[in-house]
Scaffold this active site. Structure first.
Site, PDB file in Angstrom:
ATOM      1  N   ASN A  68      -8.953  19.203   9.938  1.00 26.95           N
ATOM      2  CA  ASN A  68      -8.887  19.584  11.346  1.00 26.95           C
ATOM      3  C   ASN A  68     -10.265  19.533  11.993  1.00 26.95           C
ATOM      4  OD1 ASN A  68      -6.645  20.262  13.041  1.00 26.95           O
ATOM      5  ND2 ASN A  68      -7.618  22.231  13.424  1.00 26.95           N
TER       6      ASN A  68
ATOM      7  N   THR B  47      -2.230   9.859  10.537  1.00 25.72           N
ATOM      8  CA  THR B  47      -1.761   8.691  11.271  1.00 25.72           C
ATOM      9  C   THR B  47      -1.138   9.113  12.602  1.00 25.72           C
ATOM     10  OG1 THR B  47       0.428   8.800  10.272  1.00 25.72           O
ATOM     11  CG2 THR B  47      -1.249   7.509   9.089  1.00 25.72           C
TER      12      THR B  47
ATOM     13  N   TRP C 183      -9.899   5.403  -0.595  1.00 24.88           N
ATOM     14  CA  TRP C 183     -10.291   5.353   0.810  1.00 24.88           C
ATOM     15  C   TRP C 183     -11.236   6.501   1.154  1.00 24.88           C
ATOM     16  CZ3 TRP C 183      -9.237   0.723   1.814  1.00 24.88           C
ATOM     17  CH2 TRP C 183      -8.036   0.129   1.428  1.00 24.88           C
TER      18      TRP C 183
ATOM     19  N   GLU D  45      -7.479  10.601   8.796  1.00 26.64           N
ATOM     20  CA  GLU D  45      -7.390  11.977   9.311  1.00 26.64           C
ATOM     21  C   GLU D  45      -6.057  12.215  10.027  1.00 26.64           C
ATOM     22  OE1 GLU D  45      -9.690  13.383   7.987  1.00 26.64           O
ATOM     23  OE2 GLU D  45     -11.461  12.115   8.035  1.00 26.64           O
TER      24      GLU D  45
ATOM     25  N   GLU E 109      -5.219   9.798  -2.153  1.00 30.29           N
ATOM     26  CA  GLU E 109      -5.045   9.084  -3.410  1.00 30.29           C
ATOM     27  C   GLU E 109      -4.313   7.772  -3.163  1.00 30.29           C
ATOM     28  OE1 GLU E 109      -4.875  13.085  -6.234  1.00 30.29           O
ATOM     29  OE2 GLU E 109      -3.212  11.651  -6.295  1.00 30.29           O
TER      30      GLU E 109
END
Length: 389
Positions: A245, A370, A167, A368, A138
């Site tokens: 994952n 940082t 995004w 996914e 979000e």
């Protein structure tokens, strides 16, 4: 001593693959060489995703290829990783599409959905007849998904969703979105078909990275869904995090592909660019750059393959995926930037891929999870202390 024509094979990585895995790798590479590589610089320049390729990717069996049943290929994890490697060797946007389609959208339905949801969506998504996206991030909730504001409330037999996501890869293309929302029963997932009243998407423009990819915002304004739209098996953050994952696994292979393409380009350029009367590949400083990058690339490839074999044995742990994603993306960015220096001024031209890969990998480094989040995941594993809570 013979010249190494494939820098990825300095440590004979291919010898560790099965014949089937090598066949899949070759098939994907040849398809992309014919249908994508000649056009990718133009797609990046025009900020256009080649939607016409989606059905072809489906015919190749690349969409949800590591899933079983419902039209999915059911390949090994290593085979899926190698496909991601070849896709990202052309452009991160192509690998991102396949990752989101298979490891986020399709996996969320395959792992957490009802049989009716699987029958309705998975065959179409696997064939490329439909496109999916995954709405978790979000505007104010990225690395901390537990702080999401999107919420769903019961209204009779229905659910009503309000909130926004940001995004979201494939968002503007998607026929169905897996949207995660806060409820009185914890965080739950919902399948939101395009065309549902109150559900709109807005593509993000003026991107400097992942330009050959569609990135969007999702808006949910009183979106009414039947009870059957909820993913029945997912409750809490375990649902969305399991999907992430899966996607991270594809990334740790994909980054190797981007790095390989950069190094192959630099090797070829250094052998043909003549300065001071000889190819620049004959100079010690250039050879040091090439040698250092080849070592980094091959160790990243071996790490990816090792984690793929662990996944195929059902032994892969989330913190190990964090090691792979953190290391391989970080090394790939360093290789892309160093390769650009070997190309000199030509390195800023769209004719050559290293700077395009470097720009794309800046996004890959962030999504996914940082670098910071994966570092803290590893740190918690080592110390038993969660520094991000």
């Amino acid at each position: 001593m013979p010249v190494m024509t494939d820098p990825l094979d300095l440590l004979a990585v291919s010898a560790l693959l099965t014949e089937e895995e090598r066949d899949i790798r070759r098939t994907v590479r040849e398809f992309l060489d014919d249908h994508a590589r000649p056009h990718v610089a133009g797609w990046f320049e025009a900020a256009t995703f080649p939607r016409e390729l989606v059905p072809e990717l489906g015919k190749l069996g690349l969409l949800g290829m590591h899933l079983d049943g419902y039209g999915c290929a059911g390949t090994s994890a290593v085979s899926y990783g190698l496909a991601c490697l070849e896709l990202e060797a052309v452009d991160s946007g192509l690998r991102s599409f396949v990752s989101v389609q298979g490891s986020l959208s399709m996996y969320s339905i395959h792992r957490w959905g009802s049989e009716e949801q699987k029958q309705e969506w998975l065959p179409r998504l696997a064939a490329g007849e439909a496109i999916g996206c995954f709405g978790l991030t979000e505007p104010d909730s990225g690395s901390d998904p537990g702080s999401m504001r999107t919420h769903a409330v019961r209204d009779g037999g229905d659910w009503v969703l309000d909130g926004s996501k940001m995004w979201i890869t494939n968002g503007g293309l998607a026929d169905v979105a897996t949207v995660w929302a806060r409820t009185d029963d914890g965080i739950r997932g919902f399948l939101v078909p395009r065309g549902t009243p109150g559900f709109t998407t807005t593509d993000v423009g003026h991107k400097l990275s992942l330009r050959a990819s569609v990135t969007s915002a999702l808006s949910l304004d009183g979106v009414r869904l039947p009870a059957s739209a909820m993913l029945p098996q997912a409750r809490g953050l375990r649902g969305p995090l399991s999907c992430l994952n899966e996607a991270r696994f594809g990334i740790l292979f994909g980054a190797v592909g981007a790095a390989r393409d950069c190094l192959a380009t630099a090797l070829d350029y250094a052998d043909t660019r003549v300065q001071f009367g000889r190819p620049i590949s004959a100079f010690q400083l250039t050879q040091k750059k090439l040698a250092d990058m080849a070592v980094s690339l091959n160790t990243a490839a071996l790490l990816a393959l090792h984690l793929g074999k662990l996944k195929d044995r059902g032994e892969l742990r989330p913190e190990q995926v964090s090691v792979g994603k953190l290391n391989n993306v970080r090394e790939a960015i360093a290789i892309a930037r160093e390769c650009r220096t070997i190309l000199g001024g030509n390195g800023i031209s769209g004719e050559y891929p290293p700077l395009r890969h470097a720009a794309n990998l800046e996004s890959v480094r962030t999504y996914e999870g940082t670098d910071e989040v994966h570092t803290l995941v590893i740190g918690e594993t080592l110390t038993g202390r969660a520094a991000y809570r």
